[in-house]
Design a protein around this motif. Structure first.
Motif, PDB file in Angstrom:
ATOM      1  N   LEU A 104       0.835  -1.195   0.000  1.00  0.00           N
ATOM      2  CA  LEU A 104       0.000   0.000   0.000  1.00  0.00           C
ATOM      3  C   LEU A 104       0.876   1.252   0.000  1.00  0.00           C
ATOM      4  N   THR A 105       0.381   2.296  -0.658  1.00  0.00           N
ATOM      5  CA  THR A 105       1.047   3.587  -0.527  1.00  0.00           C
ATOM      6  C   THR A 105       0.787   4.107   0.881  1.00  0.00           C
ATOM      7  N   SER A 106       1.553   5.081   1.303  1.00  0.00           N
ATOM      8  CA  SER A 106       1.359   5.634   2.644  1.00  0.00           C
ATOM      9  C   SER A 106      -0.039   6.221   2.798  1.00  0.00           C
ATOM     10  N   ARG A 107      -0.547   6.837   1.735  1.00  0.00           N
ATOM     11  CA  ARG A 107      -1.888   7.426   1.792  1.00  0.00           C
ATOM     12  C   ARG A 107      -2.961   6.338   1.873  1.00  0.00           C
ATOM     13  N   GLU A 108      -2.792   5.273   1.104  1.00  0.00           N
ATOM     14  CA  GLU A 108      -3.752   4.156   1.154  1.00  0.00           C
ATOM     15  C   GLU A 108      -3.765   3.528   2.543  1.00  0.00           C
ATOM     16  N   PHE A 109      -2.567   3.396   3.118  1.00  0.00           N
ATOM     17  CA  PHE A 109      -2.470   2.824   4.462  1.00  0.00           C
ATOM     18  C   PHE A 109      -3.179   3.715   5.477  1.00  0.00           C
ATOM     19  N   GLU A 110      -2.960   5.012   5.385  1.00  0.00           N
ATOM     20  CA  GLU A 110      -3.605   5.954   6.311  1.00  0.00           C
ATOM     21  C   GLU A 110      -5.126   5.862   6.199  1.00  0.00           C
ATOM     22  N   ILE A 111      -5.622   5.881   4.972  1.00  0.00           N
ATOM     23  CA  ILE A 111      -7.076   5.867   4.756  1.00  0.00           C
ATOM     24  C   ILE A 111      -7.684   4.561   5.247  1.00  0.00           C
ATOM     25  N   LEU A 112      -7.039   3.448   4.926  1.00  0.00           N
ATOM     26  CA  LEU A 112      -7.571   2.154   5.348  1.00  0.00           C
ATOM     27  C   LEU A 112      -7.537   2.028   6.872  1.00  0.00           C
ATOM     28  N   SER A 113      -6.479   2.530   7.493  1.00  0.00           N
ATOM     29  CA  SER A 113      -6.377   2.485   8.958  1.00  0.00           C
ATOM     30  C   SER A 113      -7.474   3.305   9.612  1.00  0.00           C
ATOM     31  N   LEU A 114      -7.774   4.447   9.037  1.00  0.00           N
ATOM     32  CA  LEU A 114      -8.826   5.300   9.596  1.00  0.00           C
ATOM     33  C   LEU A 114     -10.209   4.695   9.383  1.00  0.00           C
ATOM     34  N   ALA A 153     -10.687   1.516   9.371  1.00  0.00           N
ATOM     35  CA  ALA A 153     -10.703   0.439  10.369  1.00  0.00           C
ATOM     36  C   ALA A 153     -11.050   0.974  11.751  1.00  0.00           C
ATOM     37  N   SER A 154     -10.772   2.262  11.973  1.00  0.00           N
ATOM     38  CA  SER A 154     -11.104   2.895  13.251  1.00  0.00           C
ATOM     39  C   SER A 154     -12.554   3.346  13.316  1.00  0.00           C
ATOM     40  N   GLY A 155     -13.281   3.177  12.211  1.00  0.00           N
ATOM     41  CA  GLY A 155     -14.700   3.516  12.190  1.00  0.00           C
ATOM     42  C   GLY A 155     -15.029   4.911  11.703  1.00  0.00           C
ATOM     43  N   ASN A 183     -15.754  -3.140  -2.039  1.00  0.00           N
ATOM     44  CA  ASN A 183     -16.235  -2.209  -1.016  1.00  0.00           C
ATOM     45  C   ASN A 183     -15.258  -2.195   0.154  1.00  0.00           C
ATOM     46  N   ILE A 184     -15.509  -1.299   1.094  1.00  0.00           N
ATOM     47  CA  ILE A 184     -14.564  -1.105   2.190  1.00  0.00           C
ATOM     48  C   ILE A 184     -14.550  -2.304   3.146  1.00  0.00           C
ATOM     49  N   ALA A 185     -15.692  -2.981   3.305  1.00  0.00           N
ATOM     50  CA  ALA A 185     -15.725  -4.163   4.168  1.00  0.00           C
ATOM     51  C   ALA A 185     -14.795  -5.242   3.621  1.00  0.00           C
ATOM     52  N   GLU A 186     -14.860  -5.458   2.298  1.00  0.00           N
ATOM     53  CA  GLU A 186     -13.979  -6.442   1.670  1.00  0.00           C
ATOM     54  C   GLU A 186     -12.516  -6.006   1.764  1.00  0.00           C
ATOM     55  N   ALA A 187     -12.286  -4.702   1.635  1.00  0.00           N
ATOM     56  CA  ALA A 187     -10.913  -4.184   1.721  1.00  0.00           C
ATOM     57  C   ALA A 187     -10.331  -4.425   3.112  1.00  0.00           C
ATOM     58  N   LEU A 188     -11.136  -4.171   4.150  1.00  0.00           N
ATOM     59  CA  LEU A 188     -10.658  -4.372   5.518  1.00  0.00           C
ATOM     60  C   LEU A 188     -10.421  -5.858   5.799  1.00  0.00           C
ATOM     61  N   SER A 189     -11.297  -6.718   5.262  1.00  0.00           N
ATOM     62  CA  SER A 189     -11.108  -8.160   5.425  1.00  0.00           C
ATOM     63  C   SER A 189      -9.826  -8.609   4.742  1.00  0.00           C
ATOM     64  N   TYR A 190      -9.595  -8.108   3.525  1.00  0.00           N
ATOM     65  CA  TYR A 190      -8.377  -8.452   2.780  1.00  0.00           C
ATOM     66  C   TYR A 190      -7.146  -7.986   3.543  1.00  0.00           C
ATOM     67  N   ALA A 191      -7.209  -6.758   4.060  1.00  0.00           N
ATOM     68  CA  ALA A 191      -6.067  -6.201   4.793  1.00  0.00           C
ATOM     69  C   ALA A 191      -5.767  -7.004   6.049  1.00  0.00           C
ATOM     70  N   LYS A 192      -6.819  -7.452   6.729  1.00  0.00           N
ATOM     71  CA  LYS A 192      -6.629  -8.252   7.947  1.00  0.00           C
ATOM     72  C   LYS A 192      -6.028  -9.608   7.625  1.00  0.00           C
ATOM     73  N   THR A 193      -6.576 -10.264   6.608  1.00  0.00           N
ATOM     74  CA  THR A 193      -6.099 -11.602   6.244  1.00  0.00           C
ATOM     75  C   THR A 193      -4.670 -11.562   5.756  1.00  0.00           C
ATOM     76  N   ASN A 194      -4.337 -10.523   4.995  1.00  0.00           N
ATOM     77  CA  ASN A 194      -3.004 -10.438   4.387  1.00  0.00           C
ATOM     78  C   ASN A 194      -2.035  -9.556   5.157  1.00  0.00           C
TER      79      ASN A 194
END
Length: 252
Positions: free
Chosen positions: A192-202, A204-206, A238-249
């Motif tokens: 992930l780019t730093s921006r993608e990581f930031e957005i996905l992390s946020l 994940a924080s709801g 969608n974002i739910a699938e993205a968070l699941s992918y990020a968690k699994t990987n």
């Protein structure tokens, strides 16, 4: 009992007289219990020597209407009562493939690996619930077999059973198991780019899109742009699938 034996592989046969350094375990269960209390995660511990569950947390997700003590007493019999029958067969296949893979890993690296996959539980209302199951070795015998393993169960954001992934701590390599071809396929973790990581992390924080935009001092449209690029990169919708992918990987 014959059915339960199918979950235990000759390559990880931990006999009663196996050469084990018992001092390595110490009071580890207290740490596991504390983790379960503070995070309320659904956790359990497998003892491959006794072929039983050594501990089961009280999170109801994995219990299917039973108490943690009841599930602990059932051990692997629990799967035959509360897992979709087709998925029981899949779990046996994953178990066999996992230990075949594990047998080829240098002993000194074996604790660094973990496996993740999805299957359907049948809950107390007879409904199917798709869960993600992660397993990581905790303690090994002197010969390198898994003596005890920690398992974590959570709701899956995927849409079907399977999704078998092996990963190694500190490595960008992952292995996916093809349940049709019965083989492991190696690939690289998506970066992930730093921006993608930031957005996905946020996410994940709801936080919402507008809240994320405010946190990062960018516009909501910019958040949507990076989100779209992220979805395309990891192949989700969608974002739910993205968070699941990020968690699994292990991207987060």
């Amino acid at each position: 009992m014959e059915q339960i034996k199918r979950f235990f592989n000759d390559k990880n046969d931990v006999s009663k007289d196996a050469d084990i350094d018992y001092s390595q375990a110490g009071d580890y269960l207290e740490a596991v219990k504390a983790l379960a209390r503070t995070t309320y995660q659904s956790l359990y511990v497998i003892n491959y020597q006794t072929k039983s569950f050594e501990y089961v947390s009280e999170n109801p997700l994995f219990l299917c209407g039973k108490t943690s003590e009841e599930v602990k007493e059932l051990g692997y019999a629990f799967y035959f009562q509360n897992v979709k029958p087709e998925d029981v067969e899949m779990l046996v296949k994953i178990n066999e493939a996992g230990f075949e893979f594990y047998d080829k890993i240098p002993i000194e690296d074996r604790k660094l690996y973990s496996i993740s996959y999805d299957f359907y539980l049948i809950n107390s209302k007879k409904n199917l619930v798709l869960v993600n199951h992660k397993l990581a070795p905790m303690f090994l015998t002197e010969e390198g077999q898994v003596w005890k393993a920690l398992c974590a169960v959570s709701l899956s954001n995927n849409s079907s059973s399977g999704n078998v992934v092996l990963s190694k701590e500190g490595s960008d390599e992952i292995w996916r198991y093809d349940l049709i071809e019965n083989k492991w396929e190696k690939s690289e973790k998506i970066k992930l780019t730093s921006r993608e990581f930031e957005i996905l992390s946020l996410y994940a924080s709801g936080l919402t899109i507008n809240e994320i935009a405010g946190k990062l001092f960018i516009t909501a449209d910019t958040v949507k742009f990076h989100r779209k690029k992220l979805f395309e990169k990891i192949g989700v919708n969608n974002i739910a699938e993205a968070l699941s992918y990020a968690k699994t990987n292990k991207l987060l």
